[in-house]
Scaffold this active site. Structure first.
Site, PDB file in Angstrom:
ATOM      1  CD  GLU A   1      -0.012   9.482  -1.821  1.00 14.48           C
ATOM      2  OE1 GLU A   1       0.560   9.393  -2.689  1.00 14.48           O
ATOM      3  OE2 GLU A   1      -0.332  10.601  -1.355  1.00 14.48           O
TER       4      GLU A   1
ATOM      5  CD  GLU B   1       9.368   5.040 -13.321  1.00 10.99           C
ATOM      6  OE1 GLU B   1      10.186   4.456 -12.579  1.00 10.99           O
ATOM      7  OE2 GLU B   1       9.756   5.593 -14.363  1.00 10.99           O
TER       8      GLU B   1
ATOM      9  CB  ILE C   1      13.033  33.220  -4.010  1.00 12.45           C
ATOM     10  CG1 ILE C   1      13.196  32.653  -2.655  1.00 12.45           C
ATOM     11  CG2 ILE C   1      14.339  34.001  -4.348  1.00 12.45           C
ATOM     12  CD1 ILE C   1      14.634  31.519  -2.424  1.00 12.45           C
TER      13      ILE C   1
ATOM     14  CG  ASP D   1      12.945  -3.180  -7.060  1.00 17.46           C
ATOM     15  OD1 ASP D   1      11.988  -2.258  -6.922  1.00 17.46           O
ATOM     16  OD2 ASP D   1      12.814  -4.151  -6.678  1.00 17.46           O
TER      17      ASP D   1
HETATM   18  N1  COS Z   1      10.836  -7.320  -7.251  1.00 17.02           N
HETATM   19  C1  COS Z   1      10.509  -8.686  -7.438  1.00 17.02           C
HETATM   20  N2  COS Z   1       9.342  -9.256  -6.722  1.00 17.02           N
HETATM   21  C2  COS Z   1       8.671  -8.436  -5.969  1.00 17.02           C
HETATM   22  C3  COS Z   1       8.877  -7.021  -5.999  1.00 17.02           C
HETATM   23  C4  COS Z   1      10.024  -6.487  -6.444  1.00 17.02           C
HETATM   24  N3  COS Z   1      10.299  -5.226  -6.269  1.00 17.02           N
HETATM   25  N4  COS Z   1       7.907  -6.363  -4.951  1.00 17.02           N
HETATM   26  C5  COS Z   1       6.849  -7.330  -4.965  1.00 17.02           C
HETATM   27  N5  COS Z   1       7.408  -8.579  -5.238  1.00 17.02           N
HETATM   28  C6  COS Z   1       6.804  -9.918  -5.239  1.00 17.02           C
HETATM   29  C7  COS Z   1       6.440 -10.351  -3.801  1.00 17.02           C
HETATM   30  O1  COS Z   1       7.510 -11.027  -3.399  1.00 17.02           O
HETATM   31  C8  COS Z   1       5.258 -11.279  -3.900  1.00 17.02           C
HETATM   32  O2  COS Z   1       5.867 -12.562  -4.248  1.00 17.02           O
HETATM   33  P1  COS Z   1       5.258 -13.865  -3.589  1.00 17.02           P
HETATM   34  O3  COS Z   1       3.695 -13.450  -3.769  1.00 17.02           O
HETATM   35  O4  COS Z   1       5.907 -14.720  -4.369  1.00 17.02           O
HETATM   36  O5  COS Z   1       5.425 -13.622  -2.229  1.00 17.02           O
HETATM   37  C9  COS Z   1       4.772 -10.474  -5.001  1.00 17.02           C
HETATM   38  O6  COS Z   1       5.431 -10.048  -5.755  1.00 17.02           O
HETATM   39  C10 COS Z   1       3.560  -9.599  -4.699  1.00 17.02           C
HETATM   40  O7  COS Z   1       3.956  -8.639  -3.591  1.00 17.02           O
HETATM   41  P2  COS Z   1       3.083  -7.704  -2.761  1.00 17.02           P
HETATM   42  O8  COS Z   1       2.305  -8.711  -1.694  1.00 17.02           O
HETATM   43  O9  COS Z   1       3.974  -6.653  -2.029  1.00 17.02           O
HETATM   44  O10 COS Z   1       1.984  -7.139  -3.787  1.00 17.02           O
HETATM   45  P3  COS Z   1       1.147  -5.901  -3.366  1.00 17.02           P
HETATM   46  O11 COS Z   1      -0.270  -6.249  -4.409  1.00 17.02           O
HETATM   47  O12 COS Z   1       0.832  -5.799  -2.022  1.00 17.02           O
HETATM   48  O13 COS Z   1       1.625  -4.642  -3.962  1.00 17.02           O
HETATM   49  C11 COS Z   1       2.532  -2.449  -4.454  1.00 17.02           C
HETATM   50  C12 COS Z   1       2.470  -4.168  -3.831  1.00 17.02           C
HETATM   51  C13 COS Z   1       1.480  -1.564  -4.075  1.00 17.02           C
HETATM   52  C14 COS Z   1       3.977  -2.068  -3.857  1.00 17.02           C
HETATM   53  C15 COS Z   1       2.677  -2.624  -5.833  1.00 17.02           C
HETATM   54  O14 COS Z   1       1.528  -3.209  -6.329  1.00 17.02           O
HETATM   55  C16 COS Z   1       3.240  -1.200  -6.547  1.00 17.02           C
HETATM   56  O15 COS Z   1       4.345  -0.889  -6.623  1.00 17.02           O
HETATM   57  N6  COS Z   1       2.203  -0.448  -7.089  1.00 17.02           N
HETATM   58  C17 COS Z   1       2.522   0.736  -7.582  1.00 17.02           C
HETATM   59  C18 COS Z   1       2.540   0.482  -9.189  1.00 17.02           C
HETATM   60  C19 COS Z   1       3.152   1.762 -10.134  1.00 17.02           C
HETATM   61  O16 COS Z   1       4.136   1.898  -9.708  1.00 17.02           O
HETATM   62  N7  COS Z   1       2.396   2.158 -11.084  1.00 17.02           N
HETATM   63  C20 COS Z   1       2.942   2.958 -11.700  1.00 17.02           C
HETATM   64  C21 COS Z   1       2.896   2.574 -13.094  1.00 17.02           C
HETATM   65  S1  COS Z   1       4.505   2.807 -14.080  1.00 17.02           S
HETATM   66  S2  COS Z   1       4.104   5.040 -14.495  1.00 17.02           S
END
Ligand code: COS
Length: 402
Positions: free
Chosen positions: A378, A374, A348, A250
């Site tokens: 999608e 990151e 261009i 974030d």
């Molecule tokens: N901050 C704090 N908590 C978070 C959060 C955030 N930004 N995002 C999710 N959570 C919490 C949720 O509230 C949930 O908590 P509870 O179980 O207590 O309700 C938990 O984490 C799971 O969240 P969610 O159900 O949304 O997870 P998903 O498995 O559906 O995954 C995505 C969400 C797909 C958005 C996540 O896996 C993601 O961002 N993937 C991409 C990863 C990435 O960026 N990889 C690159 C690596 S670094 S180069």
């Protein structure tokens, strides 16, 4: 950078305006000359990365990657400052931007969740460029789907023993320390992960493979085989790993938008200069309306992206609560639109735009990874839609309960 009017926007403080001027002057002197030639091999890339980290430390810029009082400038990570620095570094060099931001992303989980002792041990050295940091989340079978990771950490007395692989890790092989996410099994899926700091000399840690990608970027696959770390190396509580990763992203996703803006602004500047210098059909390119349409779209996309990046960074800096949606919007729009801006700049330039060694050709290669790392575009769309749907559902349920 020709257009600086965004520095007057109310999202920024005067300290950010001064910072933007300072990093611009400094980068023109310290970074632009280094960007003229790309490293020929991995040894050259590693040497360049170390040189960049040293310069960024000497310039005081790495102090923005960690909070005070652990070597940083501000009490908390200043996301607007991080965005402005990334934008200016990326304007000159994608690899300089990477050298900067990895010190921040690689320590973000320590800054946000580390114990006092962990922060004291790791952050000042990273801010001073004495240690290089990395963030190890992705695995061969789980990139976007973090909750599906299989790297596991089992408790053994006062230690954790990590087994598994991480892949496509920036600074892999170069870093002195890695924040590693592993399944500790408190619950299935996202609730059963934990985060650890693993030093590069930890027993059982290895670099399995290095990757060459289209633009210079140290990237490796890492192995953990009976890799033993003291339990005190855990960040947060057992089972907090997913939240540690997401909360760190974030902070850093808006800054990916900042870097994208740097590439887009550079491409636009190059295209504007070329359109005025180059003639076709008896007049400068800039006098052709089809070229003007491209220039208008480039300028519009840059400003729209800058507004979203500033909004997300400002929200993270000044508002309580999560900024996941704002960060996703900034990252998604800024990276997608930067790709379009760079592509139009190549158009261009015509044939010269794809000649190896030209600035727009370099930008064309540098900008591509930003739509993937990151959290791919999608994933950002899933986050944005997920929040919109959740809010709509909550409203319907509240109305039904009245
Ligand atoms: N901050 C704090 N908590 C978070 C959060 C955030 N930004 N995002 C999710 N959570 C919490 C949720 O509230 C949930 O908590 P509870 O179980 O207590 O309700 C938990 O984490 C799971 O969240 P969610 O159900 O949304 O997870 P998903 O498995 O559906 O995954 C995505 C969400 C797909 C958005 C996540 O896996 C993601 O961002 N993937 C991409 C990863 C990435 O960026 N990889 C690159 C690596 S670094 S180069």
């Amino acid at each position: 950078m020709s257009d600086q009017s965004y520095l007057e926007w109310p999202f920024l403080e005067d300290s950010h305006r001064a910072l933007a001027r300072d990093i611009r002057t400094w980068s023109e002197r310290e970074i632009a000359p280094l960007a003229e030639e790309e490293p020929a091999d991995r040894a050259g890339l590693d040497a360049l990365m170390r040189e960049l980290v040293n310069r960024l430390a000497a310039g005081g810029w790495l102090q923005y990657t960690v909070p005070a009082p652990w070597g940083g400038r501000a009490r908390t990570l200043d996301v607007r400052a991080l965005c402005l620095i990334r934008e200016t570094l990326a304007f000159h060099s994608g690899i300089a931007d990477l050298a900067f931001v990895m010190q921040g992303l690689g320590t973000g989980p320590i800054s946000l969740f580390g114990s006092e002792d962990m922060r004291r041990r790791y952050l000042p050295d990273v801010a001073a460029g004495r240690r290089i940091a990395a963030f190890a989340l992705s695995e061969p079978q789980s990139g976007s789907d973090v909750a599906a990771m299989t790297t596991a950490a089992r408790q053994d007395g006062g230690d954790y023993v990590i087994d598994g692989e991480k892949t496509l890790i920036s600074n892999g092989g170069l870093a002195d320390q890695y924040v590693v996410f592993a399944r500790t099994g408190e619950a299935p899926g996202a609730r059963g992960l934990s985060a650890f700091v693993v030093d590069a000399d930890a027993p059982g840690f290895s670099v399995i493979e290095h990757f060459d990608i289209i633009a210079p970027h140290p990237l490796a696959r890492l192995g953990f085989e009976n890799c033993r770390v003291p339990a005190s190396q855990m960040l947060g509580e057992p089972g907090d790993g997913f939240k540690v990763a997401m909360a760190s992203l974030d902070v850093f996703r808006p800054t990916v938008g900042g870097a994208a803006l740097g590439f887009a602004r550079r491409a636009c500047d190059e295209a504007l200069a070329h359109a005025q210098a180059r003639r076709s059909f008896g007049k400068p390119l800039a006098e052709h309306q089809l070229i003007q349409a491209k220039i208008a779209d480039m300028a519009l996309r840059i400003d729209a992206a800058a507004l979203l990046v500033c909004r997300a960074a400002w929200a993270r800096d000044t508002r309580p609560g999560r900024v996941t949606r704002e960060a996703a919007m900034a990252k998604l729009y800024a990276t997608e639109s930067a790709q379009e801006v760079v592509d139009e700049a190549v158009q261009i330039f015509g044939g010269m735009g794809v000649v190896v060694g030209s600035t727009v050709e370099r930008l064309y290669r540098e900008v591509r990874a930003l739509r993937i790392y990151e959290g791919a575009s999608e994933i950002q769309r899933l986050i944005i839609a997920g929040q919109a749907l959740a809010e709509a559902r909550a409203e319907i349920e509240a109305e039904a309960a009245e």
